[in-house]
Design an enzyme around this catalytic site. Structure first.
Site, PDB file in Angstrom:
ATOM      1  N   ASP A  50      14.757   0.930  -7.421  1.00 30.29           N
ATOM      2  CA  ASP A  50      14.633   1.374  -8.002  1.00 30.29           C
ATOM      3  C   ASP A  50      13.548   3.274  -7.009  1.00 30.29           C
ATOM      4  OD1 ASP A  50      12.418   0.301  -5.541  1.00 30.29           O
ATOM      5  OD2 ASP A  50      12.247  -1.237  -7.066  1.00 30.29           O
ATOM      6  N   ASP A  52      10.484   5.422  -4.942  1.00 32.84           N
ATOM      7  CA  ASP A  52       9.181   5.105  -5.003  1.00 32.84           C
ATOM      8  C   ASP A  52       8.737   6.849  -4.854  1.00 32.84           C
ATOM      9  OD1 ASP A  52       9.024   2.651  -5.767  1.00 32.84           O
ATOM     10  OD2 ASP A  52       8.461   1.958  -3.617  1.00 32.84           O
ATOM     11  N   ASP A 132       6.514  -0.663   7.660  1.00 32.22           N
ATOM     12  CA  ASP A 132       6.429  -1.512   8.454  1.00 32.22           C
ATOM     13  C   ASP A 132       7.718  -1.487   9.208  1.00 32.22           C
ATOM     14  OD1 ASP A 132       8.395  -1.028   6.353  1.00 32.22           O
ATOM     15  OD2 ASP A 132       7.857  -3.127   5.246  1.00 32.22           O
TER      16      ASP A 132
END
Length: 434
Positions: A50, A52, A132
């Site tokens: 996907d 983002d 992260d």
């Protein structure tokens, strides 16, 4: 920054819908970048699952630009722009806690340091340091088609290292304990090795996972075991003690001196089967995964009830209910999936006992295929009779008339198949002559 001629990313490899979002945000005067896993995978030559987008536009700005947009999330306010079945997730650049434009009322921490709400916005540089892992803090800027790297993510990607951003791994894990599961998944899926400080932090802080929301863990478990590297994920989860935090009863069954090896062998067989289906482009169902993960605890609980003298059907039903009720305290299982899990388990009791017309009717059960596949996995792991699986395989392939006449193994016995006895026809009494 890596200009266009210094990286391999081409717009042809980016989803048309993601490009629409990027261009519309840019044309409206906002900065817009592809971010995270999509950029990482493109740099690795992989096809992203996907795409983002990160932007300096606030969520309400995004909603005004796209009629097909809805805002979600309390912890992080996100915009989902929907194109049929594809969703482009748009996030606003975030700032470090205490340094954003709108901190008042937009940041909330728990007593142990977890971020409960964080909607303070900042610059793209600040946003990169809030992410992260270094390999996930890469941006593809649609303005000049460059790759932006503020945390040495490209270097770590080339060296095959997964590293948490910042100098304090413990703080990053306390902010979001689910990062431990993401570390395991990315390392297994991408073939990366964990940086030494990350490896040590996961060993020390596995118990933090018990503070994560059960609903979030449901999604993370699916991502782990539907990543295409499920067995490697299981090995790493056990190595760090994370598996026991999520599935304590299954982990306890693994440790049984007599049956533990067989229990684990069955789960490994199920996870290998899942990996194979994903490689072949076949569907995988969350309920099948959870049925496999919790099968050993259900067996143990049912056997305890049978030993106490309970009727078999009731023993299995009560055992299934009790195991699922305890499990959802750690990892949530939506009701629609929990019902399918129970049906798969129930079929393990019905498949050995069906014969003749009853077996033919069982083929119409909406979960028959899942129950049959589960039975064959058990047979391959040495937990069920292989002849029983073979019989059901032949029975499905036979014609309808032959199915009704076919023999079932031992009229309820789980062992050797035997020919069913033909029904005796009752003779009609002769009618008196008029």
């Amino acid at each position: 920054m890596y200009p266009r001629d210094q990286h391999p990313i081409s717009r042809a490899a980016i989803s048309d819908n993601a490009l629409k979002v990027l261009y519309r945000l840019r044309d409206a005067g906002f900065r817009s970048c592809l971010v995270g896993g999509g950029v990482r995978d493109l740099l690795l030559g992989r096809e992203p699952k996907d795409f983002d987008v990160a932007t300096d536009a606030h969520p309400d700005d995004v909603r005004r630009l796209f009629r097909n947009c809805r805002l979600i999330g309390r912890r992080f306010r996100l915009a989902h722009v929907t194109f049929g079945r594809e969703i482009i997730e748009v996030a606003t650049f975030r700032a470090p806690i205490g340094a954003g434009e709108e901190d008042d009322g937009n940041v909330e921490l728990s007593e142990d340091g977890r971020i409960l709400r964080d909607n303070c916005y900042g610059t793209i540089e600040q946003d990169a340091w809030r992410r992260d892992f270094t390999v996930n803090a890469l941006y593809y800027d649609i303005a000049d088609y460059s790759v932006l790297d503020f945390t040495n993510g490209v270097k770590d990607l080339h060296e095959g290292v997964l590293r948490l951003i910042g100098n304090d791994p413990e703080q990053r894990l306390r902010e979001d304990p689910v990062r431990m599961l993401r570390a395991v998944r990315f390392a297994a899926k991408l073939g990366l090795r964990l940086a030494s400080e990350v490896d040590e932090a996961l060993h020390r802080h596995a118990d933090l996972l018990t503070t994560a929301a059960p609903a979030r863990l449901f999604d993370e478990v699916l991502k782990l075991f539907h990543s295409g590297a499920a067995v490697t994920c299981l090995d790493e989860l056990e190595r760090f003690g994370l598996f026991a935090m999520m599935f304590p009863e299954t982990a306890d069954c693994f440790g049984h001196p007599d049956t533990g090896a067989g229990v684990r062998a069955f789960l490994v067989e199920a996870l290998n089967n899942t990996d194979n289906r994903i490689r072949e482009g076949l569907g995988v169902h969350p309920a099948f995964l959870y049925a496999a993960l919790l099968w050993a605890p259900v067996q143990r609980a049912a056997q305890a009830r049978l030993d106490a003298g309970e009727e078999p059907a009731a023993a299995w039903q009560q055992a299934a209910s009790a195991v699922l009720e305890r499990q959802v305290q750690r990892v949530s299982i939506p009701r629609r999936f929990g019902l399918v899990v129970r049906e798969i388990w129930e079929l393990q009791q019905r498949l050995p006992r069906s014969q003749g017309a009853r077996a033919a009717r069982l083929l119409t059960h909406p979960r028959f295929r899942a129950g049959y596949d589960f039975l064959c996995l058990r047979a391959r792991a040495g937990q069920a009779d292989p002849e029983l699986c073979e019989w059901w395989t032949r029975f499905q392939d036979s014609g309808e008339a032959r199915q009704h006449e076919a023999a079932r193994p031992g009229a309820g016995a789980e062992e050797s198949p035997a020919r069913s006895r033909p029904r005796r026809r009752r003779r009609r009494k002769a009618r008196p002559a008029s």
